[in-house]
Design a protein around this motif. Structure first.
Motif, PDB file in Angstrom:
ATOM      1  N   TYR A   1     -12.699   4.099   2.209  1.00 49.36           N
ATOM      2  CA  TYR A   1     -11.506   4.907   2.440  1.00 49.36           C
ATOM      3  C   TYR A   1     -11.894   6.204   3.116  1.00 49.36           C
ATOM      4  O   TYR A   1     -12.802   6.907   2.654  1.00 49.36           O
TER       5      TYR A   1
ATOM      6  N   PHE B   1     -15.116  -1.637  -0.464  1.00 48.78           N
ATOM      7  CA  PHE B   1     -13.982  -0.907   0.088  1.00 48.78           C
ATOM      8  C   PHE B   1     -14.402   0.468   0.601  1.00 48.78           C
ATOM      9  O   PHE B   1     -15.191   1.172  -0.027  1.00 48.78           O
TER      10      PHE B   1
ATOM     11  N   PRO C   1     -10.705   6.400  -3.471  1.00 43.46           N
ATOM     12  CA  PRO C   1      -9.296   6.005  -3.542  1.00 43.46           C
ATOM     13  C   PRO C   1      -8.596   6.810  -4.636  1.00 43.46           C
ATOM     14  O   PRO C   1      -9.157   7.034  -5.706  1.00 43.46           O
TER      15      PRO C   1
ATOM     16  N   LEU D   1      -8.655  -4.193  -3.795  1.00 46.56           N
ATOM     17  CA  LEU D   1      -9.671  -3.560  -2.964  1.00 46.56           C
ATOM     18  C   LEU D   1     -10.964  -4.367  -3.017  1.00 46.56           C
ATOM     19  O   LEU D   1     -11.403  -4.788  -4.086  1.00 46.56           O
TER      20      LEU D   1
ATOM     21  N   ILE E   1      -8.200  -5.695   0.598  1.00 53.22           N
ATOM     22  CA  ILE E   1      -8.259  -4.565   1.527  1.00 53.22           C
ATOM     23  C   ILE E   1      -9.708  -4.090   1.570  1.00 53.22           C
ATOM     24  O   ILE E   1     -10.283  -3.728   0.535  1.00 53.22           O
ATOM     25  N   SER E   2     -10.299  -4.092   2.755  1.00 55.07           N
ATOM     26  CA  SER E   2     -11.689  -3.654   2.872  1.00 55.07           C
ATOM     27  C   SER E   2     -11.819  -2.243   3.444  1.00 55.07           C
ATOM     28  O   SER E   2     -12.816  -1.565   3.202  1.00 55.07           O
TER      29      SER E   2
ATOM     30  N   TYR F   1       0.838  -1.200   0.000  1.00 58.37           N
ATOM     31  CA  TYR F   1       0.000   0.000   0.000  1.00 58.37           C
ATOM     32  C   TYR F   1       0.876   1.253   0.000  1.00 58.37           C
ATOM     33  O   TYR F   1       0.626   2.197  -0.755  1.00 58.37           O
TER      34      TYR F   1
END
Length: 190
Positions: free
Chosen positions: A50, A48, A59, A44, A111-112, A30
C-alpha cells in the motif's frame, strides 16, 4: 500452478466483460471499506503493498483515518489485461473535499497492491471548479479494431510526459479538440 493457468487469467481471456465487472466490484468493496474506515474485511495478499502519495504505509493508515465519506459519482477505469482498476473521485476528508486517485491490482481473488494519491484543496485542486462530467467521450469504449496496441498506448503516454517535461506541446499525440483535465480542472482550450 503457473501464472498463465490461474482461473482469473482464463476469465480475462474468455470473458473480459465479466472480468471488468469483477474488478469494478473489488474497487466498490474497497471504497465501502474506506468510507467505513475499516480495511479488516478486504482480501489482501500476503505480500500486499500500500502506498499513499508515494509513501509506503500500513493498511488503515493515512486517509483511512481522516476520511469521512466517498462520493459515488467518481470515475472507474478498468484494465482487464493487467487485472487492475482505478477510481478517480471526491472524498470528504474531515469535513473538506479532497480528490483521490486509487489504483488496485488484483491477483487471483486477492488485492496485491493499492496506490492512492490524495489531492487536497489548494494550488492544484479547487473543489468549486472540479469537473464532475468530463464529457461524453471520456468513458466511451472503442471497438477492439479501433484501439491502439498496449505498446502504442504506453508510447503515447510517454510522449505526453516528454511534452510536459520539455514544455513542447507538439510532442504530445493529442487531437486539437482534446480536453485535458488536471485534478478535475480543465487545463486546455475548451
Amino acid at each position: 500452478m503457473s501464472a498463465a493457468s490461474r482461473p482469473t487469467d482464463t476469465i480475462r481471456a474468455l470473458d473480459p466483460e465479466r472480468e471488468r465487472a469483477r474488478l469494478t466490484a473489488v474497487m466498490t468493496g474497497y471504497l465501502d471499506a474506506l468510507a467505513a474506515r475499516d480495511p479488516s474485511g478486504l482480501r489482501l495478499a500476503p505480500d500486499f503493498r500500500y502506498t499513499e502519495d508515494s509513501q509506503h504505509i500500513a493498511p488503515g493508515s493515512g486517509i483511512w483515518r481522516t476520511i469521512r465519506a466517498v462520493r459515488r459519482d467518481g470515475h472507474y477505469f478498468v484494465d482487464t489485461d493487467a487485472g487492475q482498476v482505478e477510481y478517480w473521485g471526491i472524498v470528504d476528508e474531515m469535513g473538506k473535499p479532497a480528490m483521490v486517485a486509487i489504483r488496485i491490482k488484483v491477483d487471483g481473488r486477492m488485492i496485491s497492491e493499492v496506490e492512492t494519491i490524495v489531492t487536497r484543496d489548494g494550488a492544484y485542486f479547487d473543489p468549486a471548479t472540479a469537473i464532475e462530467d468530463p464529457g461524453t467521450s471520456f468513458h466511451a469504449r472503442l471497438e477492439p479494431e479501433a484501439r491502439g496496441s498496449r505498446e502504442a498506448l504506453i508510447a503515447a503516454a510517454d510522449r505526453y510526459f516528454d511534452a510536459i517535461e520539455n514544455t513542447d506541446g507538439s510532442l504530445a499525440p493529442v487531437r486539437d479538440d482534446c480536453r485535458r483535465l488536471v485534478n478535475g480542472v480543465v487545463d486546455s482550450v475548451d
